[in-house]
Motif scaffolding. Structure first.
Motif, PDB file in Angstrom:
ATOM      1  N   ALA A  21      43.154  58.661  19.904  1.00 44.12           N
ATOM      2  CA  ALA A  21      43.149  59.752  18.920  1.00 44.12           C
ATOM      3  C   ALA A  21      42.586  59.291  17.587  1.00 44.12           C
ATOM      4  CB  ALA A  21      44.578  60.288  18.739  1.00 44.12           C
ATOM      5  N   ALA A  22      42.933  58.082  17.169  1.00 43.99           N
ATOM      6  CA  ALA A  22      42.426  57.558  15.893  1.00 43.99           C
ATOM      7  C   ALA A  22      40.913  57.360  15.946  1.00 43.99           C
ATOM      8  CB  ALA A  22      43.121  56.246  15.552  1.00 43.99           C
ATOM      9  N   VAL A  80      39.306  60.927  15.667  1.00 47.89           N
ATOM     10  CA  VAL A  80      40.033  61.812  14.756  1.00 47.89           C
ATOM     11  C   VAL A  80      39.143  62.857  14.094  1.00 47.89           C
ATOM     12  CG1 VAL A  80      39.788  60.258  12.765  1.00 47.89           C
ATOM     13  CG2 VAL A  80      41.745  61.840  12.889  1.00 47.89           C
TER      14      VAL A  80
END
Length: 311
Positions: free
Chosen positions: A261-262, A265
């Motif tokens: 997810a990072a 993002v």
């Protein structure tokens, strides 16, 4: 006189680890091996040729990590080995404090990944090991899928100084791939909607299963043996501006979701995580193959999940 034939390198990941220990102790005089009984019967040559450098603490897993921390503080490079549940889960506080908080390095080498020792029952199963290690700062996690990768990673990390978790599995791929920490695209996008079509990332020994599962699906397939820290730059390059991504792991489902997810993002994305389901508790021992099928981690199960995800 005819020269004696050299034995072929072991294909089993755990056996290859044991075979590499004697030459490894020759090559790195600061390395010691620390055991808690498990594995000692496979290390006769290393024990005989390197007295005092293979240390068996008995069935005392907390002491196993404590001794490794003490050796590291004294300037040694400990390689610590037992089953994953006894190496990570049982002495987790010692891993956190005696290695992490003391800021010293070690190489933790596990066997019995997830449900490899299914006949041993739940005490010998540890699908959450990678998630636990990844929750601690400063660790690198390697999940090789071939014995040659084990040998390369073991020698590289023996020469290093960091905190490393090397996860060995009874499952293996048919051939080795580069273990440089990066994501490698192993099936291109010619039949998957172009350069940035749907992407499936296989971790470690799941590669052959994923390639079989997706043989008739319009996806690209990438692979890594180092899921933590994640190759975020490589993932961004492969996933494209609007990622449709599935990550298939041989351990707890969703491990690494935060890193994925990072990395993505700033991009609208759809992501599926396939692994050992956290809500499933199998109470019949069975075989590793039984467990893989029950968890949907055989080729048929992975195909169902990915095909449903693609819609």
């Amino acid at each position: 006189m005819t020269a004696l034939a050299t034995a072929a390198p072991a294909l089993d990941l755990r056996t290859r680890f044991y075979d590499e220990l004697d030459p490894l102790l020759d090559a790195y005089p600061d390395v010691d091996v620390v055991l808690a009984v498990i594995g000692s019967g496979y290390m006769g040559r290393a024990i005989e040729r390197h007295p005092g450098r293979v240390i068996d603490v008995g069935i005392r897993e907390q002491a196993l990590i404590g001794v490794a921390g003490g050796l590291a503080l004294a300037g040694r490079r400990p390689i610590v080995h037992t089953f994953a549940s006894f190496l990570v889960e049982r002495p987790y506080e010692q891993v956190k404090l005696d290695l992490g908080h003391q800021d010293v390095g070690a190489v933790l080498v596990s066997a019995g990944a997830s449900y490899d020792v299914s006949a041993g029952g739940r005490t010998h199963q540890a699908p959450a090991d990678v998630a636990l290690i990844s929750a601690l700062p400063g660790w690198t996690v390697h999940v090789p899928g071939h014995a040659d990768e084990v040998a390369e990673l073991l020698h590289r990390e023996a020469a290093g100084t960091g905190r490393v978790y090397l996860r060995l599995s009874g499952q293996r791929n048919s051939r080795p791939h580069p273990v440089d920490g990066r994501l490698h695209l192993l099936r291109d996008g010619a039949r998957a909607g172009g350069e940035h079509g749907p992407l499936v990332v296989a971790v470690g020994p799941m590669l052959d299963t994923v390639l079989e599962a997706t043989a008739d699906l319009p996806v690209r397939v990438a692979w890594t043996a180092t899921p933590h820290p994640l190759d975020a730059e490589g993932l961004r390059a492969l996933a494209g501006p609007a990622p449709v991504l599935a990550v298939v792991t041989p351990y707890l489902e969703g491990t690494g979701a935060g890193e994925v997810a990072a990395a993505l993002v700033d991009r609208p994305s759809r992501v599926l995580h396939v692994g050992v389901p956290g809500e499933t508790e199998l109470r019949r021992y069975g075989t590793p193959r039984d467990h893989a099928a029950a968890h949907g981690l055989d080729a048929a199960g992975v195909r169902r999940r990915v095909a449903a995800f693609l819609g």
